[in-house]
Design an enzyme around this catalytic site. Structure first.
Site, PDB file in Angstrom:
ATOM      1  N   ARG A 177      -4.616  10.184   4.395  1.00 11.14           N
ATOM      2  CA  ARG A 177      -3.562  11.133   4.717  1.00 11.14           C
ATOM      3  C   ARG A 177      -2.471  11.133   3.653  1.00 11.14           C
ATOM      4  O   ARG A 177      -1.855  12.150   3.356  1.00 11.14           O
ATOM      5  CB  ARG A 177      -2.972  10.747   6.081  1.00 11.14           C
ATOM      6  CG  ARG A 177      -2.157  11.832   6.682  1.00 11.14           C
ATOM      7  CD  ARG A 177      -1.218  11.348   7.746  1.00 11.14           C
ATOM      8  NE  ARG A 177       0.083  11.876   7.432  1.00 11.14           N
ATOM      9  CZ  ARG A 177       0.500  13.070   7.789  1.00 11.14           C
ATOM     10  NH1 ARG A 177      -0.246  13.848   8.526  1.00 11.14           N
ATOM     11  NH2 ARG A 177       1.684  13.493   7.422  1.00 11.14           N
TER      12      ARG A 177
ATOM     13  N   ASP B 287       4.614   0.011  11.978  1.00  9.32           N
ATOM     14  CA  ASP B 287       3.346  -0.576  11.534  1.00  9.32           C
ATOM     15  C   ASP B 287       3.170  -2.013  12.030  1.00  9.32           C
ATOM     16  O   ASP B 287       2.084  -2.579  11.902  1.00  9.32           O
ATOM     17  CB  ASP B 287       3.238  -0.529  10.003  1.00  9.32           C
ATOM     18  CG  ASP B 287       3.021   0.895   9.511  1.00  9.32           C
ATOM     19  OD1 ASP B 287       2.614   1.756  10.321  1.00  9.32           O
ATOM     20  OD2 ASP B 287       3.262   1.155   8.325  1.00  9.32           O
TER      21      ASP B 287
ATOM     22  N   LYS C 115       0.835  -1.201   0.000  1.00 11.39           N
ATOM     23  CA  LYS C 115       0.000   0.000   0.000  1.00 11.39           C
ATOM     24  C   LYS C 115       0.871   1.253   0.000  1.00 11.39           C
ATOM     25  O   LYS C 115       0.652   2.176  -0.792  1.00 11.39           O
ATOM     26  CB  LYS C 115      -0.889  -0.004   1.254  1.00 11.39           C
ATOM     27  CG  LYS C 115      -1.532   1.338   1.562  1.00 11.39           C
ATOM     28  CD  LYS C 115      -2.383   1.277   2.822  1.00 11.39           C
ATOM     29  CE  LYS C 115      -1.639   1.469   4.127  1.00 11.39           C
ATOM     30  NZ  LYS C 115      -1.282   2.855   4.454  1.00 11.39           N
ATOM     31  N   ASN C 116       1.834   1.273   0.920  1.00 10.89           N
ATOM     32  CA  ASN C 116       2.584   2.509   1.126  1.00 10.89           C
ATOM     33  C   ASN C 116       3.577   2.790   0.005  1.00 10.89           C
ATOM     34  O   ASN C 116       4.196   3.854  -0.022  1.00 10.89           O
ATOM     35  CB  ASN C 116       3.276   2.497   2.495  1.00 10.89           C
ATOM     36  CG  ASN C 116       2.246   2.648   3.610  1.00 10.89           C
ATOM     37  OD1 ASN C 116       1.098   3.003   3.341  1.00 10.89           O
ATOM     38  ND2 ASN C 116       2.652   2.362   4.836  1.00 10.89           N
TER      39      ASN C 116
ATOM     40  N   ILE D 138       8.099   6.306  16.814  1.00  7.86           N
ATOM     41  CA  ILE D 138       7.752   7.041  15.583  1.00  7.86           C
ATOM     42  C   ILE D 138       6.494   7.890  15.758  1.00  7.86           C
ATOM     43  O   ILE D 138       6.498   9.074  15.431  1.00  7.86           O
ATOM     44  CB  ILE D 138       7.545   6.063  14.389  1.00  7.86           C
ATOM     45  CG1 ILE D 138       8.705   5.054  14.289  1.00  7.86           C
ATOM     46  CG2 ILE D 138       7.359   6.848  13.085  1.00  7.86           C
ATOM     47  CD1 ILE D 138      10.042   5.645  13.948  1.00  7.86           C
TER      48      ILE D 138
ATOM     49  N   ASP E  80      -4.231  11.866  13.291  1.00  9.93           N
ATOM     50  CA  ASP E  80      -5.145  10.736  13.177  1.00  9.93           C
ATOM     51  C   ASP E  80      -4.967   9.816  14.359  1.00  9.93           C
ATOM     52  O   ASP E  80      -4.321  10.186  15.345  1.00  9.93           O
ATOM     53  CB  ASP E  80      -4.993  10.022  11.830  1.00  9.93           C
ATOM     54  CG  ASP E  80      -3.639   9.375  11.660  1.00  9.93           C
ATOM     55  OD1 ASP E  80      -2.933   9.219  12.671  1.00  9.93           O
ATOM     56  OD2 ASP E  80      -3.298   9.014  10.528  1.00  9.93           O
TER      57      ASP E  80
HETATM   58  N1  EPU Z   1       6.855  14.104  11.037  1.00  4.74           N
HETATM   59  C1  EPU Z   1       6.979  15.409  11.412  1.00  4.74           C
HETATM   60  N2  EPU Z   1       7.119  16.361  10.436  1.00  4.74           N
HETATM   61  C2  EPU Z   1       7.116  16.051   9.101  1.00  4.74           C
HETATM   62  C3  EPU Z   1       6.987  14.687   8.734  1.00  4.74           C
HETATM   63  C4  EPU Z   1       6.865  13.735   9.726  1.00  4.74           C
HETATM   64  O1  EPU Z   1       6.969  15.738  12.598  1.00  4.74           O
HETATM   65  O2  EPU Z   1       7.243  16.958   8.282  1.00  4.74           O
HETATM   66  C5  EPU Z   1       6.734  13.083  12.078  1.00  4.74           C
HETATM   67  C6  EPU Z   1       5.357  12.434  12.093  1.00  4.74           C
HETATM   68  O3  EPU Z   1       4.439  13.221  12.821  1.00  4.74           O
HETATM   69  C7  EPU Z   1       5.645  11.094  12.702  1.00  4.74           C
HETATM   70  C8  EPU Z   1       7.059  10.784  12.252  1.00  4.74           C
HETATM   71  O4  EPU Z   1       7.621  12.026  11.827  1.00  4.74           O
HETATM   72  O5  EPU Z   1       5.612  11.196  14.102  1.00  4.74           O
HETATM   73  C9  EPU Z   1       7.154   9.779  11.109  1.00  4.74           C
HETATM   74  O6  EPU Z   1       6.444  10.250  10.006  1.00  4.74           O
HETATM   75  P1  EPU Z   1       6.757   9.786   8.506  1.00  4.74           P
HETATM   76  O7  EPU Z   1       6.708  11.009   7.659  1.00  4.74           O
HETATM   77  O8  EPU Z   1       7.986   8.953   8.470  1.00  4.74           O
HETATM   78  O9  EPU Z   1       5.527   8.849   8.200  1.00  4.74           O
HETATM   79  P2  EPU Z   1       4.402   9.030   7.114  1.00  4.74           P
HETATM   80  O10 EPU Z   1       4.993   9.282   5.788  1.00  4.74           O
HETATM   81  O11 EPU Z   1       3.352   9.954   7.618  1.00  4.74           O
HETATM   82  C10 EPU Z   1       4.430   6.504   6.449  1.00  4.74           C
HETATM   83  C11 EPU Z   1       3.424   5.407   6.316  1.00  4.74           C
HETATM   84  C12 EPU Z   1       2.981   4.949   7.686  1.00  4.74           C
HETATM   85  C13 EPU Z   1       4.205   4.454   8.424  1.00  4.74           C
HETATM   86  C14 EPU Z   1       5.257   5.568   8.495  1.00  4.74           C
HETATM   87  C15 EPU Z   1       6.548   5.161   9.166  1.00  4.74           C
HETATM   88  C16 EPU Z   1       2.306   5.921   4.258  1.00  4.74           C
HETATM   89  C17 EPU Z   1       1.066   6.339   3.574  1.00  4.74           C
HETATM   90  N3  EPU Z   1       2.272   5.890   5.584  1.00  4.74           N
HETATM   91  O12 EPU Z   1       3.771   7.565   7.124  1.00  4.74           O
HETATM   92  O13 EPU Z   1       2.098   3.853   7.471  1.00  4.74           O
HETATM   93  O14 EPU Z   1       3.834   4.063   9.725  1.00  4.74           O
HETATM   94  O15 EPU Z   1       5.563   6.026   7.158  1.00  4.74           O
HETATM   95  O16 EPU Z   1       7.076   4.073   8.530  1.00  4.74           O
HETATM   96  O17 EPU Z   1       3.302   5.598   3.627  1.00  4.74           O
HETATM   97  C18 EPU Z   1       0.148   2.570   7.778  1.00  4.74           C
HETATM   98  O18 EPU Z   1       0.360   2.080   6.662  1.00  4.74           O
HETATM   99  O19 EPU Z   1      -0.729   2.105   8.545  1.00  4.74           O
HETATM  100  C19 EPU Z   1       0.942   3.711   8.211  1.00  4.74           C
HETATM  101  C20 EPU Z   1       0.586   4.485   9.233  1.00  4.74           C
END
Ligand code: EPU
Length: 457
Positions: free
Chosen positions: A122, A336, A52-53, A358, A146
């Site tokens: 998101r 995850d 998915k991701n 995380i 979320d």
């Molecule tokens: N963060 C910030 N500022 C930013 C970006 C991120 O503070 O500008 C923080 C977030 O708030 C969080 C942490 O950094 O606390 C990690 O965020 P990250 O950007 O790495 O995650 P994401 O891109 O929002 C993706 C996956 C998540 C997965 C995480 C970590 C997708 C759509 N989502 O989220 O997947 O847990 O990376 O590996 O790719 C899921 O599939 O259920 C899911 C939540």
């Protein structure tokens, strides 16, 4: 063009998805529940499809080149249907075939992803970078937080600003604009954010000059995105490492690309096998992507055999031993899989310390685990879990995709029936979850088939 793909359809703006809704809708209440009749042993072979991701970001990356991009090995899940709708509203045609999605990208794109869709997905925020690069203007609803915590955008925004974009916020939107072209920049992320790395990569491939992203995320899904972008004509060095070098090009071409296998779905089956004293072979994923998680299962007493890059087998003969787990960015233990780690700890021999590094709200589902009888206490980002020989079936509620899957798997170690409500969360990320569980021998059912999202693969 593969004959299996239907002709792309352009849709007028406006809601057109039929998605499984929350149980608050009385007509959905039954459908939105997964029933687990009681304890079971998972055994057999299960094939994992694309992540998915990864697929969500690959769909966004298609925006970077006018013409038809075809993605294969795409999971049949609601998040993909929502991303299709995001792209349609930006002006793309999106068509589904078996395991495939074709995105027809016009020369002229609309600039907006509205809150109606972003609040459901998101990951819609990942159109920000490609839209800004191609269109020069992107208006994407701010996704907010979320059920797993607050989810910032500061690194996305700071990186785009370093590339010369003007970014502002108004009325719940993030608005990014550029002049003639974005310009290459040296960017150091505070944290290896997956989403920020992806957005900045997709902006940088069409920027003027070289962009260096330091402290970049290294997840296999980032490597997959880099491979697709490279196939489209982008110049990227360092994929899979912490420093990405991107030399901007004038334009990209559409591509056909196969999505990398879903390591989180694969990991879910692996934990399920160990928790239920089972024997499960998982194909379609490179076990290297799950090395730390599989090592933890070995520490817990499991036998893990890898099959090159094609998959792995996990067997468990007796009660697992307690293991401590701390989530970290890749290649660390994936956040995850945290609900599965809690589930394992809940039935292991001994006490486990589980640390989440995380997301600040990842433990929000813990009370649901406690309803299944898990002996778990949290303190900040730590959870202490005292393992019990068995859990106890109860009505529980899925709060997010991974918590939902973790609760269903935990219910397979419980005496008596468990009902997991709000199962639509699980549909967002696990294709054919109930059918696959049944295939592995689990006494699991859904009251009725969930409402079909509007895609046909
Ligand atoms: N963060 C910030 N500022 C930013 C970006 C991120 O503070 O500008 C923080 C977030 O708030 C969080 C942490 O950094 O606390 C990690 O965020 P990250 O950007 O790495 O995650 P994401 O891109 O929002 C993706 C996956 C998540 C997965 C995480 C970590 C997708 C759509 N989502 O989220 O997947 O847990 O990376 O590996 O790719 C899921 O599939 O259920 C899911 C939540």
């Amino acid at each position: 063009m593969p004959s299996s793909l239907r002709a792309p359809t352009r849709r007028p703006p406006g809601p057109s998805l039929t998605l499984a809704g929350p149980a608050a809708d009385p007509t959905m209440a039954d459908v939105d529940v997964i029933r687990v009749a009681g304890a079971a042993r998972l055994a057999g072979e299960v094939a994992v499809v694309g992540a998915k991701n990864s697929a969500l970001k690959l769909m966004a990356a298609a925006l970077l080149a006018p013409g038809r991009t075809v993605l294969t090995n795409v999971p049949r899940i609601t998040d993909i249907a929502i991303m299709a709708e995001v792209l349609r509203r930006i002006g793309c045609g999106v068509a589904f075939g078996p395991g495939e999605v074709a995105v027809d990208v016009p020369e002229a794109l609309a600039a907006e992803a509205d809150y109606d869709l972003v609040r459901r997905l998101r990951a819609s925020i990942c159109v920000l970078g490609p839209l800004l690069a191609r269109r020069g203007l992107a208006r994407v609803a701010h996704p907010g937080g979320d059920a797993i915590g607050s989810r910032g955008l500061d690194m996305h925004i700071a990186g785009l600003e370093a590339m010369g974009a003007r970014v502002s916020g108004a009325h719940g939107f993030v608005i990014a604009e550029r002049g003639h072209r974005l310009r290459g920049a040296k960017i150091r992320l505070d944290f290896p954010s997956v989403g920020a790395t992806e957005n900045l990569l997709m902006a940088a491939v069409l920027a003027d000059g070289e962009t260096v992203i330091d402290n970049a995320a290294r997840e296999p899904e980032i490597v997959d995105l880099c491979a697709m972008l490279t196939g489209m004509g982008a110049a990227i060095a360092g994929a899979g490492g912490s420093t990405l070098h991107v030399t901007g090009v004038e334009g990209l071409r559409p591509v056909r690309h196969a999505t990398v296998g879903d390591r989180i779905v694969a990991g879910t089956w692996a934990f399920g096998a160990v928790m239920t004293y089972g024997d499960v072979t998982v194909t379609g994923v490179d076990p290297q992507c799950l090395a730390v998680a599989l090592d933890k299962l070995v520490d817990a007493g499991a036998m893990v055999e890898t099959r090159g890059a094609a998959g792995f087998r996990v067997r468990m003969d007796g009660r697992p031993r307690a293991v401590d787990v701390a989530t970290l960015p890749y290649p660390g233990f994936a956040t995850d899989l945290l609900p599965m780690a809690i589930g394992l700890a809940a039935v292991a021999e001994g006490a486990s310390l589980i640390t989440e590094n995380i997301f600040d709200g990842r433990f929000m589902f813990i009370n649901e685990m406690a309803r299944l009888g898990a002996a778990v206490r949290t303190d900040g980002h730590h959870a202490v879990v005292r393992g019990l020989p068995a859990l106890s079936g109860a009505p529980v509620r899925a709060t997010d995709i991974r918590a939902g899957a973790g609760l269903v798997i935990a219910a397979l170690t419980a005496e008596g029936e468990t009902t997991v409500s709000h199962a639509h969360h699980i549909d967002r990320g696990y294709p054919d979850f109930v059918a696959q569980l049944r295939h592995l021998g689990a006494p699991v059912s859904r009251a009725a088939a969930p409402a079909e999202p509007s895609f046909g693969f």
